[in-house]
Write a protein that holds these residues in place. Structure first.
Motif, mmCIF file in Angstrom:
data_model
loop_
_atom_site.group_PDB
_atom_site.id
_atom_site.type_symbol
_atom_site.label_atom_id
_atom_site.label_comp_id
_atom_site.label_asym_id
_atom_site.label_seq_id
_atom_site.Cartn_x
_atom_site.Cartn_y
_atom_site.Cartn_z
ATOM 1 N N VAL A 76 -32.311 34.268 33.042
ATOM 2 C CA VAL A 76 -31.572 34.455 31.790
ATOM 3 C C VAL A 76 -31.007 35.869 31.709
ATOM 4 N N VAL A 80 -27.037 36.919 31.515
ATOM 5 C CA VAL A 80 -26.494 37.760 30.438
ATOM 6 C C VAL A 80 -25.711 38.935 31.019
ATOM 7 N N GLY A 83 -22.482 37.502 32.755
ATOM 8 C CA GLY A 83 -21.489 37.085 31.770
ATOM 9 C C GLY A 83 -20.850 38.251 31.047
ATOM 10 N N SER A 84 -21.643 39.276 30.744
ATOM 11 C CA SER A 84 -21.110 40.454 30.055
ATOM 12 C C SER A 84 -20.144 41.232 30.939
ATOM 13 N N GLU A 119 -18.027 31.168 31.357
ATOM 14 C CA GLU A 119 -19.078 31.518 30.390
ATOM 15 C C GLU A 119 -19.813 30.266 29.919
ATOM 16 N N GLY A 120 -19.096 29.152 29.782
ATOM 17 C CA GLY A 120 -19.738 27.891 29.422
ATOM 18 C C GLY A 120 -20.699 27.418 30.504
ATOM 19 N N LEU A 122 -22.225 29.378 32.626
ATOM 20 C CA LEU A 122 -23.372 30.285 32.566
ATOM 21 C C LEU A 122 -24.307 29.907 31.417
ATOM 22 N N LEU A 123 -23.744 29.536 30.273
ATOM 23 C CA LEU A 123 -24.564 29.091 29.144
ATOM 24 C C LEU A 123 -25.336 27.823 29.503
ATOM 25 N N LEU A 124 -24.684 26.914 30.200
ATOM 26 C CA LEU A 124 -25.350 25.692 30.645
ATOM 27 C C LEU A 124 -26.506 26.015 31.594
ATOM 28 N N VAL A 126 -28.308 28.740 31.572
ATOM 29 C CA VAL A 126 -29.390 29.271 30.736
ATOM 30 C C VAL A 126 -30.136 28.138 30.042
ATOM 31 N N VAL A 127 -29.413 27.187 29.478
ATOM 32 C CA VAL A 127 -30.054 26.077 28.768
ATOM 33 C C VAL A 127 -30.921 25.273 29.732
#
Length: 145
Positions: A76, A80, A83-84, A119-120, A122-124, A126-127
């Motif tokens: 995670v 972060v 992505g940043s 970014e989506g 990357l969010l996936l 993380v989830v």
């Protein structure tokens, strides 16, 4: 250890000197102030926005670290940071495309949509990592004695 530090400092100074030489010999003098402004803006963005955000997320993750496994926290945190940094790199291209360019082949893609897509993803990631980490029971260490 001291010798390694001295070598790193000397190499760093030489790289900075070479960069200054290339800057002075290749960039027109009226463009140096624009470059300096851009570099100062990058430092401010990094120090005022990116670093506090990453540190804050890291602190929040460390608080939940008692319930999450270490590998999940690492993934995670890496997402972060990735992505940043990706957003900071791509945002200038999005702004330049919005302002228009004389040569349409310089910025040929829809960088905003591509940034949102990555970014989506990357969010996936993380989830998925958080769900997998929450479902997997912690291993109990066998006591030796």
């Amino acid at each position: 250890m001291r010798a390694a530090r001295i070598v790193l400092v000397v190499v760093g100074v030489l790289v900075i000197a070479f960069g200054a030489y290339v800057l002075v010999t290749t960039v027109r003098p009226n463009r140096i102030w624009g470059l300096a402004t851009w570099l100062l803006g990058a430092v401010v963005l990094h120090d005022a926005i990116l670093s506090p955000f990453v540190v804050g997320v890291g602190l929040l993750l460390r608080r939940t670290g008692r319930t999450l496994r270490a590998w999940a926290l690492v993934v995670v945190q890496a997402v972060v940071v990735l992505g940043s940094v990706l957003a900071l790199v791509v945002l200038p291209e999005i702004a330049a495309k919005a302002h228009g360019q004389k040569n349409p082949t310089v910025l040929p893609f829809d960088y905003g949509a591509r940034l949102l897509l990555v970014e989506g993803v990357l969010l996936l990631v993380v989830v998925v990592v958080l769900v997998v980490a929450a479902r997997r029971p912690a291993r109990v260490r066998a006591s030796t004695g």
